[in-house]
Design a protein around this motif. Structure first.
Motif, PDB file in Angstrom:
ATOM      1  N   LEU A   7     -18.243 -10.496  23.941  1.00 17.69           N
ATOM      2  CA  LEU A   7     -16.856 -10.732  23.386  1.00 17.69           C
ATOM      3  C   LEU A   7     -16.195  -9.100  23.994  1.00 17.69           C
ATOM      4  O   LEU A   7     -16.539  -8.253  23.553  1.00 17.69           O
ATOM      5  N   HIS A  34      -8.123 -10.070  27.089  1.00 21.35           N
ATOM      6  CA  HIS A  34      -7.289  -9.626  28.336  1.00 21.35           C
ATOM      7  C   HIS A  34      -8.738  -8.918  29.407  1.00 21.35           C
ATOM      8  O   HIS A  34      -9.852  -8.756  28.867  1.00 21.35           O
ATOM      9  N   THR A  44      -7.236  -1.287  25.302  1.00 20.52           N
ATOM     10  CA  THR A  44      -7.497   0.144  25.741  1.00 20.52           C
ATOM     11  C   THR A  44      -7.759   0.786  27.128  1.00 20.52           C
ATOM     12  O   THR A  44      -7.114   1.554  27.483  1.00 20.52           O
ATOM     13  N   SER A  45      -8.738  -0.075  27.565  1.00 17.60           N
ATOM     14  CA  SER A  45      -9.392   0.725  28.678  1.00 17.60           C
ATOM     15  C   SER A  45      -8.457   1.022  30.055  1.00 17.60           C
ATOM     16  O   SER A  45      -8.628   2.018  30.434  1.00 17.60           O
ATOM     17  N   TRP A  47      -5.538   2.150  29.949  1.00 16.33           N
ATOM     18  CA  TRP A  47      -4.768   3.195  29.779  1.00 16.33           C
ATOM     19  C   TRP A  47      -5.531   4.802  29.764  1.00 16.33           C
ATOM     20  O   TRP A  47      -4.928   5.636  29.747  1.00 16.33           O
ATOM     21  N   ASN A  51     -11.333  10.683  32.055  1.00 16.30           N
ATOM     22  CA  ASN A  51     -12.545  11.829  32.512  1.00 16.30           C
ATOM     23  C   ASN A  51     -13.512  12.164  31.417  1.00 16.30           C
ATOM     24  O   ASN A  51     -13.586  11.367  30.907  1.00 16.30           O
ATOM     25  N   PRO A 307     -10.065   3.127  19.975  1.00 10.35           N
ATOM     26  CA  PRO A 307     -10.452   2.591  18.958  1.00 10.35           C
ATOM     27  C   PRO A 307     -11.280   3.603  18.081  1.00 10.35           C
ATOM     28  O   PRO A 307     -12.433   3.625  17.958  1.00 10.35           O
ATOM     29  N   GLY A 333     -11.896   8.113  21.695  1.00 14.82           N
ATOM     30  CA  GLY A 333     -11.394   8.655  22.950  1.00 14.82           C
ATOM     31  C   GLY A 333     -12.566   9.014  23.944  1.00 14.82           C
ATOM     32  O   GLY A 333     -12.671   9.695  24.977  1.00 14.82           O
ATOM     33  N   GLY A 335     -15.014   6.407  25.385  1.00 11.81           N
ATOM     34  CA  GLY A 335     -15.499   5.066  25.799  1.00 11.81           C
ATOM     35  C   GLY A 335     -16.211   5.078  27.376  1.00 11.81           C
ATOM     36  O   GLY A 335     -17.093   4.415  27.418  1.00 11.81           O
TER      37      GLY A 335
HETATM   38  C1  LIG Z   1      -4.503   7.538  26.314  1.00 15.04           C
HETATM   39  C2  LIG Z   1      -6.088   7.334  26.402  1.00 15.04           C
HETATM   40  C3  LIG Z   1      -6.852   8.338  27.095  1.00 15.04           C
HETATM   41  C4  LIG Z   1      -8.275   8.171  27.151  1.00 15.04           C
HETATM   42  N1  LIG Z   1      -9.014   9.147  27.869  1.00 15.04           N
HETATM   43  C5  LIG Z   1     -10.159   8.757  27.858  1.00 15.04           C
HETATM   44  C6  LIG Z   1     -11.049   9.730  28.620  1.00 15.04           C
HETATM   45  O1  LIG Z   1     -10.641  10.665  29.479  1.00 15.04           O
HETATM   46  N2  LIG Z   1     -12.472   9.567  28.880  1.00 15.04           N
HETATM   47  C7  LIG Z   1     -12.950   8.375  28.023  1.00 15.04           C
HETATM   48  O2  LIG Z   1     -14.378   8.356  28.177  1.00 15.04           O
HETATM   49  N3  LIG Z   1     -12.260   7.606  27.145  1.00 15.04           N
HETATM   50  C8  LIG Z   1     -10.953   7.807  27.229  1.00 15.04           C
HETATM   51  N4  LIG Z   1     -10.109   7.121  26.262  1.00 15.04           N
HETATM   52  C9  LIG Z   1     -10.998   6.138  25.600  1.00 15.04           C
HETATM   53  C10 LIG Z   1     -11.288   4.681  26.188  1.00 15.04           C
HETATM   54  O3  LIG Z   1     -10.136   4.327  26.867  1.00 15.04           O
HETATM   55  C11 LIG Z   1     -11.838   3.838  25.045  1.00 15.04           C
HETATM   56  O4  LIG Z   1     -12.893   4.398  24.400  1.00 15.04           O
HETATM   57  C12 LIG Z   1     -12.194   2.567  25.785  1.00 15.04           C
HETATM   58  O5  LIG Z   1     -11.353   2.063  26.793  1.00 15.04           O
HETATM   59  C13 LIG Z   1     -12.815   1.464  24.744  1.00 15.04           C
HETATM   60  O6  LIG Z   1     -13.230   0.404  25.338  1.00 15.04           O
HETATM   61  P1  LIG Z   1     -13.495  -0.988  24.793  1.00 15.04           P
HETATM   62  O7  LIG Z   1     -14.152  -1.791  25.855  1.00 15.04           O
HETATM   63  O8  LIG Z   1     -14.663  -0.779  23.775  1.00 15.04           O
HETATM   64  O9  LIG Z   1     -12.247  -1.544  24.154  1.00 15.04           O
HETATM   65  P2  LIG Z   1     -10.858  -2.415  25.299  1.00 15.04           P
HETATM   66  O10 LIG Z   1     -10.901  -1.630  26.383  1.00 15.04           O
HETATM   67  O11 LIG Z   1      -9.916  -2.313  24.124  1.00 15.04           O
HETATM   68  O12 LIG Z   1     -11.745  -3.628  25.324  1.00 15.04           O
HETATM   69  C14 LIG Z   1     -11.713  -5.009  24.317  1.00 15.04           C
HETATM   70  C15 LIG Z   1     -11.856  -6.157  25.105  1.00 15.04           C
HETATM   71  O13 LIG Z   1     -12.067  -7.004  23.934  1.00 15.04           O
HETATM   72  C16 LIG Z   1     -11.137  -8.268  23.913  1.00 15.04           C
HETATM   73  N5  LIG Z   1     -11.120  -8.618  22.610  1.00 15.04           N
HETATM   74  C17 LIG Z   1     -10.951  -8.044  21.376  1.00 15.04           C
HETATM   75  N6  LIG Z   1     -10.926  -9.118  20.655  1.00 15.04           N
HETATM   76  C18 LIG Z   1     -10.659 -10.337  21.119  1.00 15.04           C
HETATM   77  C19 LIG Z   1     -10.750 -11.610  20.633  1.00 15.04           C
HETATM   78  N7  LIG Z   1     -10.495 -11.678  19.075  1.00 15.04           N
HETATM   79  N8  LIG Z   1     -10.763 -12.503  21.460  1.00 15.04           N
HETATM   80  C20 LIG Z   1     -10.967 -12.390  22.614  1.00 15.04           C
HETATM   81  N9  LIG Z   1     -11.177 -11.264  23.102  1.00 15.04           N
HETATM   82  C21 LIG Z   1     -10.939 -10.368  22.479  1.00 15.04           C
HETATM   83  C22 LIG Z   1      -9.965  -7.700  24.512  1.00 15.04           C
HETATM   84  O14 LIG Z   1      -9.196  -8.613  25.009  1.00 15.04           O
HETATM   85  C23 LIG Z   1     -10.677  -6.552  25.604  1.00 15.04           C
HETATM   86  O15 LIG Z   1     -11.023  -7.332  26.800  1.00 15.04           O
HETATM   87  C24 LIG Z   1      -8.810   7.220  26.368  1.00 15.04           C
HETATM   88  C25 LIG Z   1      -8.054   6.140  25.763  1.00 15.04           C
HETATM   89  C26 LIG Z   1      -6.599   6.409  25.599  1.00 15.04           C
HETATM   90  C27 LIG Z   1      -5.817   5.246  24.976  1.00 15.04           C
END
Ligand SMILES: Cc1cc2nc3c(=O)[nH]c(=O)nc-3n(C[C@H](O)[C@H](O)[C@H](O)COP(=O)(O)OP(=O)(O)OC[C@H]3O[C@@H](n4cnc5c(N)ncnc54)[C@H](O)[C@@H]3O)c2cc1C
Length: 366
Positions: A7, A34, A44-45, A47, A51, A307, A333, A335
């Motif tokens: 998921l 998404h 989030t990813s 945005w 680095n 997150p 920050g 991921g």
């Molecule tokens: C401005 C900014 C700068 C950053 N800079 C860095 C950096 O330089 N280096 C670094 O390592 N990290 C950085 N990060 C952190 C990093 O972006 C996040 O830790 C990471 O993107 C989290 O990824 P994720 O896959 O856990 O979540 P997400 O990218 O949010 O993905 C979650 C997924 O779950 C799906 N989902 C959730 N709930 C449901 C549901 N109920 N039904 C169906 N689908 C669902 C969503 O649609 C999506 O596909 C930064 C973040 C931000 C905002």
């Protein structure tokens, strides 16, 4: 063959799916609201900068230590992944003394004599004549990477498809629903929960310790050498931070930012945007050839929600409604820079779950 539903199609879900798919003998479906290519504040990813600036304290550094060699390899050997090598500079402000340079991010990035000097290539403390202004008391530089997320996420998706992963768009209201969404038509043996900040709102999980750490950014066309940097804080506000980096392959320069806990506002705040640009130009006037912020050529303003989880990332397994769920969310920050280390731990938990399921499968045949 083990049937798995992941998921989430952010960096966490995609990396887990890819590492599992490469091993074979699994049927993997990624279910997500998404997908790469989307820009939405709940996703989030895209945005992230993104680095590698090691943030964990050394005892929790496994995720970053295991990820770094893989990202470095991709930067050197796989240009189509959209990652390039870039020197990173970390500036420790005099005003942040004597707190051992812990800024709003409350991490060990700004420590003097940091543990990560053994991990990152070409680490060096900066001599005084390389510090940008008098407010910066010290700083260091090391080899890092910058990931163009607009290229890297689709690349990860493509790699998953190549290894047989099937993608499905859907919104799930309860984690148990995901178990019935495998493309095979069979009930999943294991569900991987990589739902990011939405883990706080997902039925069956509802993790109240997860909240957004809102990050506002400005992406510009301007570039300057040696501009990948961050500082231990800033004078404008306790929840504002300073960083910049230039993405690979024409991705522009990302200027940040903010770290606003509990703030879900998807709209870029104009005053904050001006402060972000001013701080970037103060540190790197060469971004506009000395012509000030008016000469920044803006691609977009954006907001992403890191997150954040109070007790740190959740990587553990539990049975929910009779199905094993392996959680992988709450990366705040870091991921990307922890993605492969976390995926490795998820693979271990999947193996544990498979081992625990085997006796039950044998019994059901008796
Ligand atoms: C401005 C900014 C700068 C950053 N800079 C860095 C950096 O330089 N280096 C670094 O390592 N990290 C950085 N990060 C952190 C990093 O972006 C996040 O830790 C990471 O993107 C989290 O990824 P994720 O896959 O856990 O979540 P997400 O990218 O949010 O993905 C979650 C997924 O779950 C799906 N989902 C959730 N709930 C449901 C549901 N109920 N039904 C169906 N689908 C669902 C969503 O649609 C999506 O596909 C930064 C973040 C931000 C905002």
């Amino acid at each position: 063959m083990t049937t798995i539903v992941v998921l989430g199609a952010g960096v966490s879900g995609l990396t887990c799916a890819l590492q599992l798919a490469k091993r074979g003998d699994v049927a993997i479906t990624i279910v997500a609201k998404h997908m790469p290519g989307d820009y939405d504040v709940e996703y989030t990813s895209p945005w992230a900068g993104a680095n590698v600036l090691p943030m964990a304290v050394e005892k929790d550094s496994r995720w970053e230590k295991r990820t770094w060699p893989i990202l470095k390899h991709l930067a050197k050997e796989v240009p189509e992944a959209g990652i390039h090598l870039q020197k990173a500079r970390v500036y420790r402000l005099a005003k942040d003394e004597p707190t051992d340079f812990k800024g709003p991010l409350d991490d060990s990035l700004f420590a003097t004599d940091p543990w990560y000097q053994k991990l990152m290539d070409d680490f060096r403390e900066l001599p005084a004549n390389e510090l940008p202004h008098a407010g910066v008391r010290s700083g260091c530089e090391f080899q890092s990477v910058c990931i163009n997320t607009a290229i890297y996420l689709p690349w990860l998706l493509g790699q998953c498809v190549k290894y047989g992963v099937v993608f499905k768009r859907a919104v799930v209201s309860h984690i148990s629903e995901a178990a019935n969404m495998s493309h095979t038509g069979k009930k999943a043996d294991i569900v991987i929960n990589a739902s990011g900040v939405l883990a706080s709102r997902l039925g069956g999980v509802m993790d109240a310790t997860v909240q957004p750490a809102r990050g506002q950014i400005v992406v510009v066309r301007n570039e300057a050498p040696n501009n990948m940097m961050t500082t231990s804080g800033c004078d404008d506000s306790d929840d504002e931070i300073v960083y910049s980096m230039t993405r690979a392959a024409g991705g522009g320069t990302v200027l940040g930012g903010t770290y606003q806990l509990g703030n879900w506002d998807p709209n870029p705040e104009p005053n904050v945007a001006v402060r972000i640009m001013k701080r970037a130009i103060e540190l790197h006037p060469e971004l506009t050839g000395g012509r000030g912020i008016e000469a920044l050529s803006i691609i977009r303003h954006g907001v992403g929600l890191r997150p954040y989880r109070k007790d740190g990332v959740r990587i553990e397994k539990e049975r929910i409604d009779g199905t094993w769920v392996v959680h992988n969310y709450g990366h705040a920050g870091w991921g990307y820079q922890g993605s492969y280390g976390c995926a490795e731990a998820v693979v271990d938990l999947v193996d544990e779950a498979i081992a625990e399921m085997k006796p039950a499968k044998r019994q059901s045949k008796l």
